[in-house]
Design an enzyme around this catalytic site. Structure first.
Site, PDB file in Angstrom:
ATOM      1  CG  ASP A 148      14.735  15.687 -65.106  1.00  0.00           C
ATOM      2  OD1 ASP A 148      15.120  14.504 -65.179  1.00  0.00           O
ATOM      3  OD2 ASP A 148      14.941  16.513 -65.998  1.00  0.00           O
ATOM      4  CD  GLU A 198      16.394  12.892 -67.711  1.00  0.00           C
ATOM      5  OE1 GLU A 198      16.067  13.428 -68.776  1.00  0.00           O
ATOM      6  OE2 GLU A 198      16.043  13.334 -66.609  1.00  0.00           O
ATOM      7  CD  GLU A 200      28.749  26.388 -72.660  1.00  0.00           C
ATOM      8  OE1 GLU A 200      28.760  25.155 -72.885  1.00  0.00           O
ATOM      9  OE2 GLU A 200      28.113  26.884 -71.695  1.00  0.00           O
ATOM     10  CB  ILE A 212      24.846  18.623 -66.436  1.00  0.00           C
ATOM     11  CG1 ILE A 212      24.916  17.212 -65.833  1.00  0.00           C
ATOM     12  CG2 ILE A 212      26.173  19.349 -66.238  1.00  0.00           C
ATOM     13  CD1 ILE A 212      25.904  16.291 -66.527  1.00  0.00           C
ATOM     14  CG  HIS A 213      21.402  23.513 -65.634  1.00  0.00           C
ATOM     15  ND1 HIS A 213      20.625  24.239 -66.501  1.00  0.00           N
ATOM     16  CD2 HIS A 213      20.676  22.423 -65.301  1.00  0.00           C
ATOM     17  CE1 HIS A 213      19.461  23.622 -66.678  1.00  0.00           C
ATOM     18  NE2 HIS A 213      19.477  22.519 -65.965  1.00  0.00           N
ATOM     19  NE  ARG A 214      27.536  29.580 -68.943  1.00  0.00           N
ATOM     20  CZ  ARG A 214      27.231  30.165 -70.108  1.00  0.00           C
ATOM     21  NH1 ARG A 214      27.406  29.508 -71.244  1.00  0.00           N
ATOM     22  NH2 ARG A 214      26.744  31.381 -70.148  1.00  0.00           N
TER      23      ARG A 214
END
Length: 493
Positions: free
Chosen positions: A166, A234, A290, A169-171
């Site tokens: 998979d 995705e 954020e 998107i992450h920080r």
């Protein structure tokens, strides 16, 4: 340029160069530390960014201090019109396009490593002088950020038990010459599950981070369950959008794949049991801005990626985003719209005409539903549609429902409906104590003692639709249909 030719970041930029007002470049030297984002805040950030800001063109900085061979792109997706242009559809049909793509996925394929653009230049972690902070011009959004962040990294990993892959998107904060911290929203899906399984087994989890890719991938990566359940890759949605499989290549130092035509790829492993304080290098107590418009607090203990290699194209383009921006609105919001359309259409076909994940909620917290009542028995179904929308996307907090004669994408029209078709005591539905999202500072027991935990909220429906039996009394003023181009042709060129 033929839309079918958009297969990567560079071809998307070539498309935008031919459309006035969609892309600008600057050769003015810029500091990636706070200055770059400070500039774009005025140019085109939009979203929940502190005013003054606006929706404007994407921007390429050609001269980035400390990084002679790299450029930085910001704001690629910070306009709904621009996203529609790059995905070859109309702005108000984006949710429908993604909904169709989810129904007709095309799985990614793996290509030979012979001519992989993302691997034109290779830097191994054991090379002398290797330092990700020098190799990757990751900006710092504000002067109090925990450090430089990769904000548009397509994180790709696989389930250690099933092998299913998979992308999300992450920080990602650059912490040292070969370490990055990775933030997982509590209860998050897919990659969080993969990491927990690997850690339980005491094994590292291979992970690739592809930066600077086809915008179809960046939008597709933001789908959430239940629309894309655990095990749903995705990248297959991006394949469907383009009607062409996304090409992956094998990484050079880990057993994982990465996007073959990315500008940068970071190869690494999530180390089991290792944690790091997000702001260990700055001690500001802050992470980065954020999507709700506030700077998120630094997390005391975050999982660590040990970087094994960085590969990139010649003269690579680093892509970045301001957290609380129209860019986040589109990345998170358009998949949200598709998910709501899918769930409501399945339950009550033909009644939900459109959905807008409103910028004021960062694409996550607020949706406007355009609903058509055609018969007496449709009364009340509009609220059922709102309940389904909450089920389709769990982080929604507020839903406004409007009639078919109200443009859901026009905030003034929506507020008009609120003012003339809504009575607070009969048209408000409260759903207290429902899990939502921890980055909203009001979703906290300190704000509302009735909340049992951070990230729990009172979800609210604002029903701004006319009761069916009164529809005749709420008809908008009718104007004569004319062709305005006869009188002001310059406005319609």
């Amino acid at each position: 340029m033929d839309m079918e030719k958009v297969v990567d970041l560079r071809s998307a930029l070539e498309l935008l160069k031919n459309v006035p007002g969609q892309l600008i470049e600057t050769n003015e030297p810029v500091d990636p530390h706070a200055e770059l984002s400070g500039v774009y805040r005025y140019i085109g950030a939009g979203g929940t960014v502190k005013r003054p800001t606006k929706i404007g063109p994407a921007m390429v900085f050609n001269r980035v201090k400390g990084h002679d061979d790299a450029r930085v792109l910001i704001g690629l997706l910070a306009s709904r019109e621009r996203v529609a242009l790059m995905l070859n559809t109309k702005p108000d049909r984006l949710g429908f396009l993604l909904n169709e793509a989810v129904k007709n996925p095309i799985d990614p394929i793996v290509v030979s490593n012979d001519h992989v653009k993302a691997q034109e230049i290779v830097h191994y972690a054991d090379d002398p002088g290797f330092d990700i902070r020098k190799l990757i011009p990751a900006p710092t959004n504000t002067e109090e950020d925990a450090g430089p962040y990769v904000t548009m990294g397509m994180c790709y990993a696989s389930d250690p038990e099933t092998g299913e892959s998979d992308i999300t998107i992450h920080r990602l904060c650059l912490q040292s010459k070969d370490e990055m911290s990775m933030y997982f929203v509590p209860g998050a899906r897919h990659l969080g599950v993969f990491r927990e399984k690997a850690e339980k087994a005491g094994k590292p989890l291979p992970i690739s981070i592809s930066i600077g890719v086809d915008p179809a991938i960046e939008i597709a990566a933001c789908f959430e369950p239940p629309t894309t359940p655990l095990g749903f890759n995705e990248l297959s949605i991006a394949g469907a959008i383009r009607n062409q499989a996304v090409e992956l290549a094998s990484c050079l130092t880990i057993n994982e794949k990465a996007i073959a035509n990315a500008e940068y790829v970071i190869e690494g492993e999530l180390i089991p049991g290792k944690r790091v304080r997000e702001d260990q290098n700055t001690n500001t107590g802050k992470a980065m801005p954020e999507f709700p418009g506030y700077t998120g607090p630094a997390i005391a203990e975050l999982p660590v990626i040990k970087v094994k290699a960085v590969t990139h194209r010649t003269n690579p383009i680093m892509q970045t985003v301001i957290g609380p921006s129209e860019e986040h609105v589109n990345m998170a919001g358009i998949p949200t719209e598709a998910s709501i359309l899918q769930m409501v259409e399945r339950a009550m076909p033909g009644r939900l005409l459109n959905v807008y994940a409103h910028p004021s909620g960062g694409g996550k917290y607020m949706a406007v539903l355009q609903f058509k009542k055609s018969q007496p028995s449709d009364e009340g179904r509009q609220r059922q549609a709102a309940l389904l929308a909450f089920s389709a996307f769990s982080e929604l907090k507020h839903i406004m429902i409007v009639d078919e004669d109200v443009d859901p994408f026009d905030s003034n029209d929506v507020m008009w409906a609120l003012n003339t078709r809504y009575q607070g005591d009969v048209d408000t539905v409260f759903l207290p104590g429902v899990r939502c999202h921890p980055l909203d500072p009001s979703q906290d027991p300190a704000y509302n003692p009735a909340l049992k935990d951070k990230g729990i909220s009172c979800k609210t429906i604002f029903d701004c639709t006319v009761p069916y039996h009164l529809k005749d009394k709420f008809k908008r003023a009718e104007f004569k249909e004319v062709d305005p181009r006869r009188f002001a042709p310059e406005l319609f060129e």
